[in-house]
Scaffold this motif. Structure first.
Motif, PDB file in Angstrom:
ATOM      1  N   THR A  78       0.826  -1.211   0.000  1.00 31.37           N
ATOM      2  CA  THR A  78       0.000   0.000   0.000  1.00 31.37           C
ATOM      3  C   THR A  78       0.861   1.263   0.000  1.00 31.37           C
ATOM      4  N   ARG A  79       1.894   1.277   0.833  1.00 32.83           N
ATOM      5  CA  ARG A  79       2.693   2.490   1.018  1.00 32.83           C
ATOM      6  C   ARG A  79       3.706   2.726  -0.097  1.00 32.83           C
ATOM      7  N   THR A  80       4.042   1.688  -0.866  1.00 28.26           N
ATOM      8  CA  THR A  80       5.024   1.865  -1.944  1.00 28.26           C
ATOM      9  C   THR A  80       4.384   1.962  -3.332  1.00 28.26           C
ATOM     10  N   CYS A  81       3.062   1.895  -3.395  1.00 28.65           N
ATOM     11  CA  CYS A  81       2.390   1.833  -4.704  1.00 28.65           C
ATOM     12  C   CYS A  81       2.616   3.086  -5.545  1.00 28.65           C
ATOM     13  N   ASN A  82       2.957   4.215  -4.903  1.00 24.63           N
ATOM     14  CA  ASN A  82       3.167   5.461  -5.652  1.00 24.63           C
ATOM     15  C   ASN A  82       4.626   5.690  -6.025  1.00 24.63           C
ATOM     16  N   ILE A  83       5.503   4.754  -5.671  1.00 29.56           N
ATOM     17  CA  ILE A  83       6.911   4.870  -6.054  1.00 29.56           C
ATOM     18  C   ILE A  83       7.130   4.048  -7.318  1.00 29.56           C
ATOM     19  N   THR A  84       7.339   4.725  -8.418  1.00 24.23           N
ATOM     20  CA  THR A  84       7.472   4.069  -9.718  1.00 24.23           C
ATOM     21  C   THR A  84       8.653   3.097  -9.718  1.00 24.23           C
ATOM     22  N   GLY A  85       8.391   1.864 -10.148  1.00 21.71           N
ATOM     23  CA  GLY A  85       9.454   0.868 -10.267  1.00 21.71           C
ATOM     24  C   GLY A  85       9.625  -0.014  -9.051  1.00 21.71           C
ATOM     25  N   ALA A  86       9.034   0.356  -7.914  1.00 17.07           N
ATOM     26  CA  ALA A  86       9.157  -0.468  -6.707  1.00 17.07           C
ATOM     27  C   ALA A  86       8.287  -1.711  -6.846  1.00 17.07           C
ATOM     28  N   PHE A  87       8.814  -2.832  -6.390  1.00 11.77           N
ATOM     29  CA  PHE A  87       8.079  -4.094  -6.481  1.00 11.77           C
ATOM     30  C   PHE A  87       8.247  -4.862  -5.171  1.00 11.77           C
ATOM     31  N   TYR A  92      14.176  -2.689  -6.005  1.00  9.96           N
ATOM     32  CA  TYR A  92      14.257  -1.289  -6.443  1.00  9.96           C
ATOM     33  C   TYR A  92      15.127  -1.123  -7.685  1.00  9.96           C
ATOM     34  N   ARG A  93      15.302  -2.174  -8.457  1.00 15.64           N
ATOM     35  CA  ARG A  93      16.125  -2.110  -9.674  1.00 15.64           C
ATOM     36  C   ARG A  93      15.604  -1.042 -10.645  1.00 15.64           C
ATOM     37  N   HIS A  94      14.285  -0.840 -10.674  1.00 16.00           N
ATOM     38  CA  HIS A  94      13.692   0.111 -11.614  1.00 16.00           C
ATOM     39  C   HIS A  94      13.259   1.410 -10.937  1.00 16.00           C
ATOM     40  N   ASP A 127      14.199   8.604  -5.964  1.00 17.03           N
ATOM     41  CA  ASP A 127      13.094   8.025  -5.199  1.00 17.03           C
ATOM     42  C   ASP A 127      13.543   6.947  -4.210  1.00 17.03           C
ATOM     43  N   TYR A 128      14.811   6.533  -4.338  1.00 17.31           N
ATOM     44  CA  TYR A 128      15.263   5.411  -3.503  1.00 17.31           C
ATOM     45  C   TYR A 128      15.196   5.733  -2.008  1.00 17.31           C
ATOM     46  N   GLU A 129      15.617   6.930  -1.633  1.00 20.49           N
ATOM     47  CA  GLU A 129      15.630   7.287  -0.205  1.00 20.49           C
ATOM     48  C   GLU A 129      14.232   7.208   0.396  1.00 20.49           C
ATOM     49  N   ALA A 130      13.235   7.683  -0.351  1.00 18.14           N
ATOM     50  CA  ALA A 130      11.849   7.625   0.136  1.00 18.14           C
ATOM     51  C   ALA A 130      11.402   6.175   0.298  1.00 18.14           C
ATOM     52  N   LEU A 131      11.791   5.322  -0.639  1.00 18.45           N
ATOM     53  CA  LEU A 131      11.437   3.905  -0.542  1.00 18.45           C
ATOM     54  C   LEU A 131      12.090   3.268   0.682  1.00 18.45           C
ATOM     55  N   GLU A 132      13.354   3.560   0.892  1.00 24.32           N
ATOM     56  CA  GLU A 132      14.067   2.992   2.040  1.00 24.32           C
ATOM     57  C   GLU A 132      13.437   3.451   3.349  1.00 24.32           C
ATOM     58  N   GLN A 133      13.033   4.701   3.417  1.00 23.39           N
ATOM     59  CA  GLN A 133      12.396   5.231   4.630  1.00 23.39           C
ATOM     60  C   GLN A 133      11.081   4.509   4.910  1.00 23.39           C
ATOM     61  N   ILE A 134      10.330   4.204   3.870  1.00 21.88           N
ATOM     62  CA  ILE A 134       9.078   3.461   4.056  1.00 21.88           C
ATOM     63  C   ILE A 134       9.364   2.083   4.642  1.00 21.88           C
TER      64      ILE A 134
END
Length: 336
Positions: A189-198, A210-212, A217-224
């Motif tokens: 749910t929380r990563t759905c708006n980060i393009t390329g996250a799976f 996070y290859r894509h 955007d990586y820092e925001a993904l890591e924080q989530i």
């Protein structure tokens, strides 16, 4: 070492000159064409690294000298070993030549795949019934029927497939499944708006790829990921190739899975067994260390670049793994 360097330079030169290389003929098929891989120019650091981690192909005959009269057992990682690392984790398909070679090995020696993927996903890629499967970094094992009483009996059940084949399921992280399911839902749910996250469900662990993902955007993904993880103190994060993995904080890893399978195969504290472990990931180092500690077998790292490792030998890439498996199956046939 001169032999190693000459072999490596010769191999790289051939790969540069030829658009395709005929590597080795599998026992059960015709000569297979394998796409070239690896660097186009001499890599001095890699050649220097080979001094400490000789190529298992060039060293094959020397490695097999102590094998006479011993039971060979083969362990392998999946991604990056039996299949190349690909951009889409759902398309990490094994080639037909690799499947044929693995099947030839499994018909001659006990063979197991120990992967970070879920056990069901690995089986769906491999599709071989003579292979044992351990998913979720060894936290979900389908192994042989127990030949010895194991000290973690409460985590295992005996089962039988539709063909009547008996096996044992071992899952030491069962109690963590409810929390894993909650985290999985929250991460998706929380990563759905980060393009390329799976976010990948691997049964007893969660992989966040996070290859894509864009660098910004990586820092925001890591924080989530850290934010979700902070609510679950019984879990921790490890890192792989362009992936963050959330796992239960239990004393269990690929090295423990290797020892469990050796024990259930009846080779507990045996000196008449010769295990091989082939893997490319950081998590495979736990298995390498087990073989080093036990003083038996061959830990083999699959890597195209120099890296710190507890492995004794090396293979450059998955095409080398294919050639090694074919050599091993042939050795098993002639030594039977």
């Amino acid at each position: 070492m001169v032999k190693q360097s000459i072999w490596w330079l010769y191999r790289m030169g051939l790969k540069k000159l030829l658009s395709k290389s005929q590597i080795v003929q599998p026992i059960s098929g015709k000569i297979q064409e394998v796409e070239p891989s690896g660097p186009d120019t001499e890599d001095e650091k890699y050649i220097s690294w080979l001094k400490e981690h000789p190529c298992a192909l060039a060293s094959f005959h020397q490695m097999m000298k102590p094998a006479k009269g011993k039971q060979i057992v083969v362990f392998l990682d999946y991604d990056g070993t039996l299949s190349p690392i690909v951009n889409d984790p759902n398309r990490a398909f094994m080639t037909d030549p690799m499947r044929s070679a693995l099947n030839d090995v499994a018909r001659r020696f006990p063979t197991a795949i120990i992967s970070g993927r879920s056990r069901d996903k690995v089986y769906a890629f491999v599709k071989l019934d003579d292979v044992y499967y351990a998913g979720s970094h060894g936290m979900d094992i389908m192994g042989p029927p127990l030949q010895v009483k194991y000290h973690h009996d409460k985590y295992q059940i005996n089962a039988q497939d539709e063909k009547g084949k008996e096996f044992t399921i071992f899952q030491p992280a069962q109690e963590y499944l409810p929390s894993i399911e909650k985290m999985l839902k929250e991460l998706k749910t929380r990563t759905c708006n980060i393009t390329g996250a799976f976010v990948e469900d691997n049964r007893f662990c969660i992989s966040v790829h996070y290859r894509h993902v864009l660098e910004e955007d990586y820092e925001a993904l890591e924080q989530i990921v850290w934010s979700v993880l902070s609510d679950y103190p019984c879990f921790h994060m490890t890192r792989g190739k362009k992936v963050m993995e959330i796992r239960p904080s239990i004393k269990w890893n690929k090295g423990d899975a290797l020892e469990y399978l050796l024990d259930t195969l009846g080779f507990s504290n045996s000196s008449n067994v010769l295990p091989f472990y082939l893997g490319d990931d950081k998590t495979d180092e736990d298995a390498f260390k087990v073989l080093k500690r036990r003083g038996l077998g061959y830990p083999i790292v699959v890597s195209s670049v120099p890296r710190e490792t507890s492995a004794s030998y090396s293979l450059h890439d998955s095409s080398d793994v294919l050639s090694f498996l074919i050599h091993l199956a042939r050795w098993g046939e002639t030594s039977a």
